[in-house]
Design an enzyme around this catalytic site. Structure first.
Site, PDB file in Angstrom:
ATOM      1  N   GLU A  59       7.447  -6.425   7.900  1.00  0.00           N
ATOM      2  CA  GLU A  59       6.783  -5.658   8.956  1.00  0.00           C
ATOM      3  C   GLU A  59       7.558  -5.615  10.268  1.00  0.00           C
ATOM      4  O   GLU A  59       7.767  -4.547  10.852  1.00  0.00           O
ATOM      5  CB  GLU A  59       5.370  -6.230   9.197  1.00  0.00           C
ATOM      6  CG  GLU A  59       4.338  -5.807   8.177  1.00  0.00           C
ATOM      7  CD  GLU A  59       4.377  -6.606   6.878  1.00  0.00           C
ATOM      8  OE1 GLU A  59       3.463  -6.434   6.053  1.00  0.00           O
ATOM      9  OE2 GLU A  59       5.321  -7.406   6.679  1.00  0.00           O
ATOM     10  N   GLY A  62       2.423  -6.152   1.133  1.00  0.00           N
ATOM     11  CA  GLY A  62       1.156  -6.270   0.429  1.00  0.00           C
ATOM     12  C   GLY A  62       1.322  -6.601  -1.044  1.00  0.00           C
ATOM     13  O   GLY A  62       0.437  -7.207  -1.657  1.00  0.00           O
ATOM     14  N   GLU A  87       1.680 -10.251  -1.065  1.00  0.00           N
ATOM     15  CA  GLU A  87       0.358 -10.837  -0.848  1.00  0.00           C
ATOM     16  C   GLU A  87      -0.482 -10.778  -2.117  1.00  0.00           C
ATOM     17  O   GLU A  87      -1.168 -11.743  -2.478  1.00  0.00           O
ATOM     18  CB  GLU A  87      -0.359 -10.116   0.282  1.00  0.00           C
ATOM     19  CG  GLU A  87      -1.711 -10.706   0.586  1.00  0.00           C
ATOM     20  CD  GLU A  87      -2.326 -10.152   1.859  1.00  0.00           C
ATOM     21  OE1 GLU A  87      -3.348 -10.705   2.283  1.00  0.00           O
ATOM     22  OE2 GLU A  87      -1.787  -9.179   2.404  1.00  0.00           O
ATOM     23  N   ALA A 127       0.838  -1.202   0.000  1.00  0.00           N
ATOM     24  CA  ALA A 127       0.000   0.000   0.000  1.00  0.00           C
ATOM     25  C   ALA A 127       0.867   1.244   0.000  1.00  0.00           C
ATOM     26  O   ALA A 127       1.865   1.324   0.719  1.00  0.00           O
ATOM     27  CB  ALA A 127      -0.916   0.002   1.218  1.00  0.00           C
TER      28      ALA A 127
END
Length: 255
Positions: free
Chosen positions: A129, A106, A109, A63
């Site tokens: 993360e 992300g 993912e 993101a």
């Protein structure tokens, strides 16, 4: 920053185009991605979708929060494909992800939401993360432990270490690894292989395979799948039977 969306015959190509931010996905790009997935599913002449990104250092860094972290709860990352941050969108058509460079958080993912992953030989996969001292939506964690050997996934999750593409191929995370300059052609080759099959049968097979993952084997075997039942009597099913009897290649119409 935006996405590219083109159609070439029965193939739709969706391209992440935010290179200054490592092709990270902004809320505006999420809107465009959802529109692209919706159009792909609604158009019977689109049989396969390819997701790639503008050439550069990264396929996708997740993101794009450069303008703030508020996504207004509009949809999940990736136009809904990830199901993180909003409602999940399950694409009916087969999706090929063509990844290169950094495949981060992300973005990693999002790639795992595809049915087939082809990767450039410079690809590296990250779950960064904890190394950055942050943790939020945990979708990437749940997908990683399902797509990779348990201890490999946990090693990435707990340390933030990268997974080089050679290891990703070894662990079955990607279908094929090729030089960077062959990535687009390789995705097209996979699309052609899928399009050699009956498109409605492909979509029905994808639906049954993915729905069955949430069931025990006994439940999956005992479930009736609507797309498979709907395929009976279609023009393509009849064409497949006729082509077999006549010993020729079938000509699919997607009807």
């Amino acid at each position: 920053m935006s996405i590219g969306f083109t159609k070439d015959g029965h193939v739709a190509r969706v391209t992440l185009d935010n290179p200054k931010a490592l092709n990270a996905i902004s809320p505006a790009m999420d809107d465009e991605l959802l529109a692209a997935w919706t159009e792909i599913d609604a158009d019977p002449d689109i049989w396969v979708a390819v997701l790639d990104a503008t050439p550069g250092k990264a396929f996708c860094a997740g993101a794009d929060v450069s303008g703030g972290t508020d996504r207004d709860g509009r949809m999940a990352l990736g136009g809904g494909l990830t199901g993180v941050g909003g409602p999940r969108y399950v694409l009916r058509k087969p999706l090929i992800a063509a990844v290169h460079g950094y495949v981060i958080g992300g973005g990693f993912e999002l790639a795992m939401c595809a049915d087939v992953i082809v990767a450039a030989d410079d690809a590296q996969f990250f779950i960064p993360e904890v190394k950055a001292g942050i943790i939020g939506e945990s979708g990437i964690l749940h997908r990683a432990v399902r797509r990779l050997p348990h201890h490999v996934a946990m090693g990435m999750i707990l340390t933030g270490d990268r997974l080089p593409v050679t290891k990703a191929e070894q662990y079955g995370l990607v279908n094929e690894v090729v030089p960077v300059d062959e990535l687009a052609a390789t995705a097209d080759r996979w699309a052609a292989k899928i399009m050699a099959c009956a498109p409605l049968a492909v979509q029905a097979a994808k639906d049954a395979a993915l729905r069955g993952l949430d069931m025990s084997l006994e439940q999956a075997l005992g479930t009736r799948y609507e797309p498979i039942e709907a395929y009976a009597g279609t023009k393509d099913q009849l064409e497949g039977l006729a082509a077999f009897a006549e010993k020729r290649k079938p000509v699919w119409t997607g009807r």
